[in-house]
Design a protein around this motif. Structure first.
Motif, PDB file in Angstrom:
ATOM      1  N   GLN A 251      17.020  77.021  40.719  1.00 26.09           N
ATOM      2  CA  GLN A 251      18.399  77.140  40.259  1.00 26.09           C
ATOM      3  C   GLN A 251      19.350  77.443  41.406  1.00 26.09           C
ATOM      4  N   ALA A 252      18.908  78.335  42.318  1.00 21.96           N
ATOM      5  CA  ALA A 252      19.757  78.652  43.460  1.00 21.96           C
ATOM      6  C   ALA A 252      19.964  77.435  44.353  1.00 21.96           C
ATOM      7  N   LEU A 253      18.872  76.651  44.563  1.00 26.37           N
ATOM      8  CA  LEU A 253      18.990  75.450  45.392  1.00 26.37           C
ATOM      9  C   LEU A 253      19.932  74.436  44.746  1.00 26.37           C
ATOM     10  N   GLN A 254      19.809  74.250  43.431  1.00 25.00           N
ATOM     11  CA  GLN A 254      20.689  73.306  42.752  1.00 25.00           C
ATOM     12  C   GLN A 254      22.146  73.757  42.824  1.00 25.00           C
TER      13      GLN A 254
ATOM     14  N   LEU B 121      21.674  58.037  38.882  1.00 27.39           N
ATOM     15  CA  LEU B 121      22.999  57.613  39.308  1.00 27.39           C
ATOM     16  C   LEU B 121      23.922  58.799  39.581  1.00 27.39           C
ATOM     17  N   PHE B 122      23.827  59.860  38.765  1.00 24.80           N
ATOM     18  CA  PHE B 122      24.748  60.987  38.887  1.00 24.80           C
ATOM     19  C   PHE B 122      24.110  62.190  39.587  1.00 24.80           C
ATOM     20  N   ASP B 123      22.944  61.981  40.221  1.00 24.26           N
ATOM     21  CA  ASP B 123      22.310  63.071  40.966  1.00 24.26           C
ATOM     22  C   ASP B 123      23.045  63.289  42.290  1.00 24.26           C
ATOM     23  N   PRO B 124      23.206  64.560  42.719  1.00 26.74           N
ATOM     24  CA  PRO B 124      23.855  64.814  44.019  1.00 26.74           C
ATOM     25  C   PRO B 124      23.047  64.205  45.170  1.00 26.74           C
ATOM     26  N   PHE B 125      23.746  63.651  46.150  1.00 27.06           N
ATOM     27  CA  PHE B 125      23.189  63.109  47.390  1.00 27.06           C
ATOM     28  C   PHE B 125      22.340  61.861  47.160  1.00 27.06           C
TER      29      PHE B 125
ATOM     30  N   GLN C 146      23.412  73.094  46.330  1.00 22.78           N
ATOM     31  CA  GLN C 146      23.697  71.678  46.556  1.00 22.78           C
ATOM     32  C   GLN C 146      24.992  71.259  45.869  1.00 22.78           C
ATOM     33  N   GLN C 147      25.183  71.732  44.640  1.00 23.28           N
ATOM     34  CA  GLN C 147      26.421  71.384  43.948  1.00 23.28           C
ATOM     35  C   GLN C 147      27.641  71.987  44.631  1.00 23.28           C
ATOM     36  N   ALA C 148      27.500  73.252  45.120  1.00 22.02           N
ATOM     37  CA  ALA C 148      28.615  73.881  45.823  1.00 22.02           C
ATOM     38  C   ALA C 148      28.943  73.121  47.110  1.00 22.02           C
ATOM     39  N   GLN C 149      27.876  72.719  47.840  1.00 19.34           N
ATOM     40  CA  GLN C 149      28.100  71.943  49.064  1.00 19.34           C
ATOM     41  C   GLN C 149      28.800  70.627  48.746  1.00 19.34           C
ATOM     42  N   ALA C 150      28.314  69.951  47.676  1.00 17.42           N
ATOM     43  CA  ALA C 150      28.920  68.671  47.313  1.00 17.42           C
ATOM     44  C   ALA C 150      30.390  68.838  46.955  1.00 17.42           C
ATOM     45  N   GLN C 151      30.682  69.888  46.181  1.00 15.82           N
ATOM     46  CA  GLN C 151      32.071  70.120  45.800  1.00 15.82           C
ATOM     47  C   GLN C 151      32.945  70.446  47.002  1.00 15.82           C
ATOM     48  N   LEU C 152      32.433  71.289  47.896  1.00 23.45           N
ATOM     49  CA  LEU C 152      33.219  71.658  49.074  1.00 23.45           C
ATOM     50  C   LEU C 152      33.518  70.437  49.936  1.00 23.45           C
ATOM     51  N   ILE C 153      32.478  69.628  50.167  1.00 28.20           N
ATOM     52  CA  ILE C 153      32.661  68.455  51.033  1.00 28.20           C
ATOM     53  C   ILE C 153      33.655  67.483  50.409  1.00 28.20           C
TER      54      ILE C 153
END
Length: 749
Positions: A425-428, A694-698, A431-438
């Protein structure tokens, strides 16, 4: 004297005998019982499968008869439609002679093996085919006695045009089968009761004017002969019932369907009035109303006989064909085969298992004896002796030593799983926080750049746009002054005349006004571009606002215009807009523009890649196209939407070009609760293995450096999590891809 454990221990033989007897009997009973359960289960499954095959045989026999009847009805309908087309053709060619139409009906009935009567009537109030006759109803009939055909014309009775065979097709607007009715045929010797129906259809001119109603009669006595065969295994019979429950064919007693009093000629006898079939008919009708066209049910008649009833609806006229077979015929052989096989298997298995279990228990006791002796010794010298001795069998003693270890392993495993879940859960979340920030930083930079450019362009263009009216007025004043000078002094001064001819003053005056108009149009265009750029950026809108979604789409298309237009090395991509009438939507406009940007950019990338593998002829014949459709809908509850698997299954079928507004009956005037934006391309489509991610991060299919895999993931979060909407993709290889965006009109919650 010190006493030893062996001195104080009770005799081991007695304890060992008791334990051996306990485990042996339990093991024997468990193995035999388990085997019996397996055999009974196998027997039941065998019985179920054989019963299912018997039902399938019953269904197959019924289906063959139903398809045979359907084929006869299709042929009958086709022949009737051919006659209607012939009548229409004669009318269109200008034929108005009644004798020609009477002859056509005579010849058509001659070639129809099933028809007993054929005729058409024209509406008395709109006599187009035979205008000279007020009540024209030419017809042809077949004599049931010798098969001869008689065709007649002339004036008919006015009551013919109020009968159901004339009024029902007009009211329905399409061909109909009339409810079968009995009638007394007095041309036979002796007179005999027959059952007849009719296939009636309205036919129209090329101008969609009602020309008349054509009906062909069908006498149904041949059905009892056709259905007079046994259903399966030399038993059973068929029954044909009309849509309203009238008994059409009853092979066990064909005369039963006719009324007992030929003079009264009432309606057909009702199937529900036979035996105790009223509830059976209700059950079959209830199943058919659910959309099921065929099925099998069981029934017990008034004499206590259990029967299998298979039924299937004839699609032409909604009649129901049923097959009745006694339960003993369907299940009798199955029961006998299953019972004999089960009894034989149980007897054989019991004998074999008895010998095997006896040998196994003997061998097991020989192996367990040393362990049991050691357990007994520990029980006598250990603090846990009472617990060990309280066990009823040998295996119980062996389990105690593993309880503590098993408990510790279970606790550690549970902790490990909890930590693993937390880490995942922490990793997910990371990853979502990184995706949103970028993505947020990228879009913020883009928005600032666009807003800055729009602002810098806006100031000078406002200066130009604001001064253009004054320049036009000043120019007009100067031109007026020149015209005044021209009238007063042009002819007096040769130098003025020469210079006027040199500069072509008349052309200059005309072209100057056109030049000012062109400058005004250009300034308006630049202002529209600046407005679109500011609309796309929307950096000052951090809260939800009611906006026009079409403005956001158009602004995004303007940003991508350079990638859409054609060039010598880049074929143009057509954009087709099919905008509906949308209300203002309460949303984060800038974030939705980001969603449009991501989806349209992906579509352009897919089409560009697709064009690389096509020839210029293929591109010209089928140019790359992006279609954008919008509509306002009445959205369903979130729980009523289908699962993702249902959405993906749409890609394998035909793709509808119209919206399903999902408005419940009686609520067509309710305001829309959501809007839908569909963005579709005719590119190569998306493969199934890529579609599920299709909607998975990265996740990206683009080369390194061309894509980050964050666009669709961020778009999904914006639409689903922030706007409580829905984002799905419908695609199949070779069929393009379509993204469906559904957004509520008002904020939820």
């Amino acid at each position: 004297m010190q006493s030893t454990a062996s001195d104080s221990a009770p005799p081991r033989h007695r304890r060992r005998t008791s334990l051996m007897r306990s485990i042996g009997s339990r093991l024997f009973l468990s193995v035999v019982g388990g085997s019996l359960v397996g055999l009974v289960t196998t027997a039941f499954l065998t019985y179920w499968e054989l019963a299912r095959q018997s039902e399938a045989e019953l269904r197959s026999s019924l289906q063959v008869k139903a398809e045979n009847l359907e084929g006869d009805f299709n042929t009958f309908e086709y022949a009737t439609k051919l006659v209607a087309d012939a009548v229409k053709t004669l009318y269109e060619s200008g034929e108005r002679r009644e004798a020609v139409y009477v002859d056509l009906l005579h010849r058509s009935l001659t070639t129809s093996p099933l028809g007993t009567g054929l005729g058409f009537g024209q509406p008395p109030a709109n006599r187009l085919i035979l205008p000279s006759l007020h009540y024209a109803y030419p017809y042809a009939v077949r004599n049931p006695k010798d098969g001869s055909i008689t065709a007649r014309g002339g004036e008919s009775q006015a009551s013919n045009f109020t009968e159901s065979y004339f009024t029902q097709p007009i009211a329905a607007g399409h061909p109909v089968w009339l409810e079968p009715v009995p009638y007394l045929e007095d041309t036979l010797t002796p007179p005999r009761m027959l059952v007849s129906t009719a296939y009636s259809l309205p036919f129209y001119s090329s101008k969609h004017e009602l020309l008349g109603v054509l009906s062909q009669d069908l006498e149904l006595s041949f059905l009892s002969k056709k259905l007079s065969v046994q259903v399966m295994r030399d038993a059973g019979y068929f029954i044909l019932v009309s849509a309203k429950g009238g008994l059409i064919a009853y092979p066990p007693n064909p005369q039963f369907v006719y009324p007992t009093d030929p003079q009264k000629v009432p309606d057909l006898k009702q199937f529900s009035q036979m035996n105790n079939y009223a509830e059976l008919w209700q059950r079959i009708q209830s199943e058919l109303k659910t959309g099921v066209s065929k099925g099998v049910t069981q029934w017990q008649d008034i004499q206590g006989r259990r029967e299998y009833w298979a039924y299937q609806k004839i699609p032409n006229n909604d009649w129901v064909l049923m097959a009745v077979v006694p339960e003993s015929v369907v299940l009798g052989p199955v029961v006998r085969f299953t019972a004999i096989g089960a009894l034989g298997s149980i007897l054989g298995v019991s004998i074999v298992l008895g010998a095997v279990v006896a040998m196994f228990v003997r061998r097991l006791n020989q192996r367990l004896q040393p362990i049991m002796d050691e357990c007994n010794r520990l029980a006598e010298t250990s603090a846990k002796s009472e617990e060990l001795m309280s066990r009823e069998d040998e295996l119980g003693r062996l389990t105690i030593s593993f309880y503590a270890l098993l408990g510790q392993v279970t606790v550690n495993e549970r902790r490990l799983r909890q930590e693993t879940v937390k880490s995942a859960q922490a990793l997910q979340a990371l990853q979502q926080a990184q995706a949103q920030l970028i993505q947020t930083e990228k879009m913020s930079s883009l928005g600032q750049l666009v807003a800055g450019v729009a602002h810098e362009i806006n100031n000078p263009i406002n200066f130009i746009y604001g001064n253009l009216p004054h320049a036009a007025n000043y120019t007009q004043d100067l031109l007026t002054l020149i015209q005044l000078y021209d009238r007063k002094y042009a002819d007096r001064d040769a130098e003025i005349r020469a210079y006027r001819e040199e500069i072509d003053l008349d052309f200059l005056v005309k072209d100057l006004q056109k030049m000012l108009d062109s400058m005004s149009i250009g300034a308006d265009r630049i202002r529209e571009i600046v407005l679109s750029l500011r609309n796309f950026s929307r950096l000052d809108e951090s809260d939800m606002k009611r906006v026009n979604i079409h403005d956001g789409i158009d602004s995004t298309l303007l940003i991508l215009q350079n990638r859409l237009k054609g060039s010598p090395t880049h074929p143009a991509i057509d954009v087709v807009k099919q905008y509906g009438n949308l209300p203002l939507v309460e949303c984060y406009a800038g974030q939705l523009n980001q969603v449009f940007m991501n989806i349209l950019s992906n579509a352009i990338d897919a089409l560009d890649k697709h064009n690389l593998g096509r020839s210029a002829e293929d591109i010209a014949a089928n140019p790359a196209t992006i279609t954008i459709q919008t509509a306002a809908i009445q959205s369903e509850a979130k729980g009523d939407r289908g699962e993702e698997s249902e959405l993906r299954s749409l890609a394998s079928g035909a793709r509808s070009q119209s919206f399903d507004h999902r408005v419940p009956p009686g609520s067509s005037t309710a305001p829309p609760t959501a809007i839908v934006i569909r963005i579709r391309d005719n590119g190569p489509g998306i493969s199934p293995q890529h579609h599920i991610k299709l909607f998975d991060p990265f996740f990206t299919t683009k080369p390194i450096g061309k894509g980050t895999g964050l666009g669709l993931s961020i778009s999904y979060q914006i639409v689903v999590e922030k706007h409580h909407g829905m984002l799905k993709c419908i695609s199949a290889p070779g069929e393009g891809a379509e993204f469906w965006i559904e957004i509520p009109v008002r904020r939820q919650g």
